[in-house]
Write a protein that holds these residues in place. Structure first.
Motif, PDB file in Angstrom:
ATOM      1  N   MET A   1      -2.852  13.157   2.280  1.00 55.67           N
ATOM      2  CA  MET A   1      -2.100  13.128   0.808  1.00 55.67           C
ATOM      3  C   MET A   1      -1.739  10.938   1.108  1.00 55.67           C
ATOM      4  O   MET A   1      -2.576  10.852   0.506  1.00 55.67           O
ATOM      5  N   SER A   2      -2.117  10.568   1.838  1.00 53.51           N
ATOM      6  CA  SER A   2      -1.018   9.606   1.636  1.00 53.51           C
ATOM      7  C   SER A   2      -2.809   8.148   2.149  1.00 53.51           C
ATOM      8  O   SER A   2      -2.206   7.027   1.321  1.00 53.51           O
ATOM      9  N   GLU A   3      -3.458   8.952   3.393  1.00 52.15           N
ATOM     10  CA  GLU A   3      -4.352   8.651   3.262  1.00 52.15           C
ATOM     11  C   GLU A   3      -5.401   8.287   1.639  1.00 52.15           C
ATOM     12  O   GLU A   3      -5.559   7.207   1.531  1.00 52.15           O
ATOM     13  N   ILE A   4      -4.964   9.112   0.439  1.00 51.05           N
ATOM     14  CA  ILE A   4      -5.845   9.101  -0.262  1.00 51.05           C
ATOM     15  C   ILE A   4      -4.779   8.233  -0.924  1.00 51.05           C
ATOM     16  O   ILE A   4      -5.558   7.392  -1.781  1.00 51.05           O
ATOM     17  N   LYS A   5      -3.823   8.266  -0.662  1.00 52.68           N
ATOM     18  CA  LYS A   5      -2.873   7.508  -1.487  1.00 52.68           C
ATOM     19  C   LYS A   5      -3.158   6.054  -1.580  1.00 52.68           C
ATOM     20  O   LYS A   5      -2.923   5.331  -2.247  1.00 52.68           O
ATOM     21  N   GLU A   6      -3.248   5.231  -0.234  1.00 55.05           N
ATOM     22  CA  GLU A   6      -3.414   4.077   0.444  1.00 55.05           C
ATOM     23  C   GLU A   6      -5.106   4.216  -0.695  1.00 55.05           C
ATOM     24  O   GLU A   6      -5.327   2.917  -0.617  1.00 55.05           O
ATOM     25  N   LEU A   7      -5.849   4.983   0.006  1.00 55.18           N
ATOM     26  CA  LEU A   7      -6.954   4.050  -0.513  1.00 55.18           C
ATOM     27  C   LEU A   7      -7.183   3.366  -1.991  1.00 55.18           C
ATOM     28  O   LEU A   7      -7.904   3.407  -2.440  1.00 55.18           O
TER      29      LEU A   7
END
Length: 98
Positions: A1-7
């Motif tokens: 989930m944090s990878e999506i938020k970061e992107l």
């Protein structure tokens, strides 16, 4: 989930610095290996959050949203006038009465 938020924040930062059309966005280096479908979902998320708006075909990020949500990024939120004033020498400032 944090990878999506970061992107999502990477896309917002990129659009804040240089607004563009969707095809130009997809050509940027950090999105080369991402699908068009996935990027469009992230853009929809930004639009639903009230972060993004359109001027014709060009996507823009709202400055107020960027100030609140992109604090950890090194972005310059000064207006063009503030940038100009900051670039003046002390003598030039005194001449202009600033």
């Amino acid at each position: 989930m944090s990878e999506i938020k970061e992107l999502r924040y990477d896309i917002a930062t990129s659009l804040f610095l240089c607004p563009c059309e969707i095809n130009e966005l997809l050509d940027r280096d950090f999105l080369k290996n991402k699908s068009e479908y996935g990027v469009s979902i992230l853009l929809n998320m930004l639009e639903q959050d009230g972060a993004m708006y359109w001027k014709g075909e060009t996507m823009h990020i709202k400055k107020s949203w960027a100030k609140k949500n992109l604090k950890d990024r090194e972005l310059d939120f000064r207006t063009e006038r503030e940038k100009y004033i900051d670039s003046l020498t002390p003598f030039a400032r005194s001449v202009h009465g600033l």
